[in-house]
Design an enzyme around this catalytic site. Sequence first.
Site, mmCIF file in Angstrom:
data_model
loop_
_atom_site.group_PDB
_atom_site.id
_atom_site.type_symbol
_atom_site.label_atom_id
_atom_site.label_comp_id
_atom_site.label_asym_id
_atom_site.label_seq_id
_atom_site.Cartn_x
_atom_site.Cartn_y
_atom_site.Cartn_z
ATOM 1 C CG HIS A 1 -2.079 0.955 1.087
ATOM 2 N ND1 HIS A 1 -1.989 2.285 1.455
ATOM 3 C CD2 HIS A 1 -3.322 0.771 0.582
ATOM 4 C CE1 HIS A 1 -3.159 2.865 1.184
ATOM 5 N NE2 HIS A 1 -3.980 1.975 0.660
ATOM 6 C CD GLU B 1 -8.737 -3.021 -3.679
ATOM 7 O OE1 GLU B 1 -9.848 -3.479 -3.358
ATOM 8 O OE2 GLU B 1 -8.588 -1.957 -4.284
#
Length: 377
Positions: free
Chosen positions: A256, A314
Amino acid sequence: MADSDVARGLEGITVAETRLSDIDGEQGELVIGGFPLGELAGNATYEETLFLLFEDRLPDAEELEDFRADLAGRREISDEVRAVLRQAAEQDKPAMDALRMGAAAANLDQGEEDPEADAKRVIAIFPTIVATYWRYRQGEEPVEPREDLRHAANYLYMLDGEVPDEAEARGLETYLNTVVDHGLNASTFSARVVVSTESDVVSAATAAVGTLKGPLHGGAPGPVLEDLQAVYESGDPEGYVQQKLENGERIMGFGHRVYRVRDPRAAVLSSAAEQFYQDGGDAAFFEAAEEYEEVAVAALEEHKPDRRLETNVEFYTAALLHGVGIPRQLFTATFGISRSGGWMAHCLEQLEDNRLIRPSSNYVGDSGRTWTPVDER
Ligand code: COA
């Protein structure tokens, strides 16, 4: 001028004050409307979360029912918008293109309304747009929205004409609450830029959908589901991850830009998915996902020892949305259905104390050129 004067990607540049959400990337914390994510996501209905973002407090029972009914009364789309969605489906356009076209047409057949009413309408019609497009793609007629169902349940209902059970509706609602807002992410920023010109919230929503479409922002959960299904079938997560890394591929659902620890949204979505799968879903599928996560994090640590690559939002989005019955092709559009709430709240916040968002650039082109007529070049 030196490159170091440029904040590429605006990283680290603060351009707004917001009371909507706050991210701590080092600690792995996300606060939405004053609530730690874990406190809000599994408890609130999506309508309560929207009310919180709009009003900065939770509604009482009567206010909540009024708000829910108000939103539910705005779900219809016109025949003209339906015709556009039918075209999009017949031409096999991706769901995000259909959502962008539907969003852009959102004020057809609507009178002039104030920004707050328009914002509610945008949020209310997003599930109708996506479900209508999906029905056409399946060669079916659209299912009319039902005003008595909550936002999440009505979306599932419009996809296949079946009223979902409470576990499915609750699972989707937890997802919608979890991804509704996330600081000044790219699509939210683009929405704020649009309204900062004193344009309108429908234009802002359209720009935001276009921004969310890009694979660097909203596109990962579809590929994650493919990975989960492959690993579930082969039963060999180690081999699968190693093969990907050897091929120089990224492992989807990990890493991320902001978080250096496990994304706090992964924890919330993982518990919601666990509960869902163990209460009557395919529990073995969820267990395979957990095992794959463990294997992938360990392999990534070995692969990139200097960079912490942890599970992102996700990963369990894919497991949860698949579980509650959202088709893979609609994952990013379903993200847009949730995030439209954040976009609209940010637009209203921007308008409360607006200043045109207009950054600057360093000119690196030539100068002092003289004109040569075309036949002499
Ligand atoms: N799998 C394998 N390697 C990864 C990786 C992943 N998921 N994520 C990052 N890396 C590697 C990169 O290859 C890079 O290696 P290099 O320095 O040898 O080139 C290094 O880690 C740093 O990556 P970088 O792209 O600079 O990180 P970022 O902060 O810009 O990227 C993401 C963040 C999310 C784009 C990135 O982690 C990624 O592509 N993840 C997979 C896609 C995904 O899950 N997206 C959803 C995000 S919510």
